[in-house]
Design a protein around this motif. Structure first.
Motif, PDB file in Angstrom:
ATOM      1  N   LEU A 102      21.734  14.662 -13.411  1.00 44.20           N
ATOM      2  CA  LEU A 102      21.492  15.854 -12.598  1.00 44.20           C
ATOM      3  C   LEU A 102      22.664  16.825 -12.700  1.00 44.20           C
ATOM      4  O   LEU A 102      22.473  18.044 -12.779  1.00 44.20           O
ATOM      5  N   ARG A 103      23.878  16.291 -12.714  1.00 38.56           N
ATOM      6  CA  ARG A 103      25.078  17.137 -12.797  1.00 38.56           C
ATOM      7  C   ARG A 103      25.095  17.933 -14.098  1.00 38.56           C
ATOM      8  O   ARG A 103      25.552  19.079 -14.127  1.00 38.56           O
ATOM      9  N   GLU A 104      24.595  17.345 -15.168  1.00 38.42           N
ATOM     10  CA  GLU A 104      24.547  18.050 -16.447  1.00 38.42           C
ATOM     11  C   GLU A 104      23.603  19.245 -16.399  1.00 38.42           C
ATOM     12  O   GLU A 104      23.832  20.258 -17.069  1.00 38.42           O
ATOM     13  N   SER A 113      27.615  14.430  -3.703  1.00 35.12           N
ATOM     14  CA  SER A 113      28.296  13.219  -4.174  1.00 35.12           C
ATOM     15  C   SER A 113      29.767  13.501  -4.463  1.00 35.12           C
ATOM     16  O   SER A 113      30.643  12.688  -4.158  1.00 35.12           O
ATOM     17  N   ASP A 114      30.053  14.676  -5.037  1.00 39.07           N
ATOM     18  CA  ASP A 114      31.447  15.049  -5.292  1.00 39.07           C
ATOM     19  C   ASP A 114      32.209  15.240  -3.990  1.00 39.07           C
ATOM     20  O   ASP A 114      33.426  14.993  -3.926  1.00 39.07           O
ATOM     21  N   GLU A 161      14.591  17.391  -5.426  1.00 36.02           N
ATOM     22  CA  GLU A 161      14.646  18.332  -4.303  1.00 36.02           C
ATOM     23  C   GLU A 161      15.441  17.767  -3.140  1.00 36.02           C
ATOM     24  O   GLU A 161      16.180  18.496  -2.462  1.00 36.02           O
ATOM     25  N   LEU A 162      15.306  16.465  -2.881  1.00 34.52           N
ATOM     26  CA  LEU A 162      16.048  15.844  -1.781  1.00 34.52           C
ATOM     27  C   LEU A 162      17.547  15.919  -2.041  1.00 34.52           C
ATOM     28  O   LEU A 162      18.326  16.298  -1.150  1.00 34.52           O
ATOM     29  N   ILE A 163      17.980  15.569  -3.241  1.00 35.83           N
ATOM     30  CA  ILE A 163      19.408  15.593  -3.563  1.00 35.83           C
ATOM     31  C   ILE A 163      19.939  17.027  -3.533  1.00 35.83           C
ATOM     32  O   ILE A 163      21.039  17.290  -3.027  1.00 35.83           O
ATOM     33  N   LEU A 164      19.161  17.963  -4.061  1.00 34.32           N
ATOM     34  CA  LEU A 164      19.604  19.357  -4.039  1.00 34.32           C
ATOM     35  C   LEU A 164      19.656  19.890  -2.610  1.00 34.32           C
ATOM     36  O   LEU A 164      20.582  20.636  -2.251  1.00 34.32           O
ATOM     37  N   ALA A 165      18.689  19.507  -1.769  1.00 28.46           N
ATOM     38  CA  ALA A 165      18.699  19.932  -0.363  1.00 28.46           C
ATOM     39  C   ALA A 165      19.913  19.367   0.364  1.00 28.46           C
ATOM     40  O   ALA A 165      20.529  20.049   1.200  1.00 28.46           O
ATOM     41  N   LEU A 166      20.280  18.118   0.066  1.00 30.17           N
ATOM     42  CA  LEU A 166      21.484  17.528   0.664  1.00 30.17           C
ATOM     43  C   LEU A 166      22.732  18.293   0.243  1.00 30.17           C
ATOM     44  O   LEU A 166      23.606  18.585   1.073  1.00 30.17           O
TER      45      LEU A 166
END
Length: 283
Positions: A102-104, A113-114, A161-166
């Motif tokens: 995802l980071r790429e 996460s960072d 979408e969940l990770i991006l929303a977080l």
């Protein structure tokens, strides 16, 4: 329906899937899990209970609306402070390879996460913002448990979408500029609602109060928080009523102080929200 999505708790601390796993737990009298680490990210959404999370030897008593991010190889365990209280949470595991993938695509995915770095990250969201995550997770769990057309692709999109929303929510809380990007009306509405829970909080009244159309207010809530204005107000009133009841206020008085006009409706809503009756809440 939500009860069908609950997973039986097990002490396993390794992933069976390659990229991610998601669990909804609701336990009482559960056995403690000793200090442990894992080689993936753990996103922990705390719903209710009486627990403390111990990370690298430091304890943090959790409260409803907390989201905890635990990076790989971080020592942690849960301390159950009251085993008689239902302990409800979502646990979302994401592999380092999937997070790197995802980071790429864009570093925006990895902000959350960072943010945790080599230690951990704990942040709390108000009921409306946290409910938006709840709704996303419930929809994702329903898809995981179903066998619908396009299931696998839908799950991947929902996880993204969940990770991006977080990450967006964490950025908005961290960044002064982000806090003012699009939240002005929402913040005003929430502040007013919190101060006037015992009063009329209909769309018509709020429309007149803030000189904004009913349609705009309704869509501000659903677009920003993922729940309707009515549902947000009800959740806030129920939370306040539970606090009053546990503080010793009779339920027959608490429901009136929280804007409910009919006890039978209040009783049904309270039991649907918390799984226990107002009387049981006081015990």
């Amino acid at each position: 329906m939500k009860k069908d999505l609950i997973s039986p708790f097990e002490s396993r601390q390794y992933m069976l899937q390659k990229d991610f796993e998601l669990y909804y737990y609701n336990d009482i009298h559960m056995q403690p899990v000793a200090d442990h680490t894992h080689d993936y990210y753990e996103f922990y959404f705390y719903l209710e209970g009486k627990v403390s999370i111990n990370i690298d030897g430091m304890g943090h008593v959790l409260r409803s609306g907390d989201i905890v991010v635990i990076p790989p190889e971080t020592v942690h365990h849960m301390d159950i402070l009251n085993p008689n209280v239902p302990y409800r949470r979502f646990v979302f595991w994401v592999s380092t390879d999937f997070m790197d993938h995802l980071r790429e695509r864009t570093p925006d995915y990895a902000y959350i996460s960072d943010r945790a770095g080599d230690g951990h990250f704990i942040t709390n969201f108000d009921p409306a913002a946290f409910s938006a995550f709840e709704n996303r997770i419930y929809r994702l769990l329903e898809e995981i448990h179903a066998r619908r057309f396009g299931r696998d692709e839908y799950i991947l999109l929902a996880v993204d979408e969940l990770i991006l929303a977080l990450s967006r929510a964490a950025y908005m809380k961290d960044s002064p500029a982000g806090k003012t990007e699009a939240m002005t009306l929402s913040e005003k509405l929430i502040a007013y609602i919190d101060e006037h829970l015992e009063e009329d909080l209909s769309l018509d009244l709020l429309s007149q109060k803030f000189f904004v159309s009913r349609y705009h207010i309704a869509h501000t809530f659903t677009d920003t928080f993922g729940i309707s204005l009515h549902r947000y107000v009800q959740k806030k009133r129920l939370e306040k009523s539970r606090h009053l009841i546990t503080s010793g206020v009779p339920a027959t008085s608490a429901f009136l102080q929280c804007g409910f006009t009919d006890y039978s409706s209040f009783y049904r809503a309270f039991k649907a929200e918390f799984g226990i009756s107002p009387k049981e809440c006081r015990m």
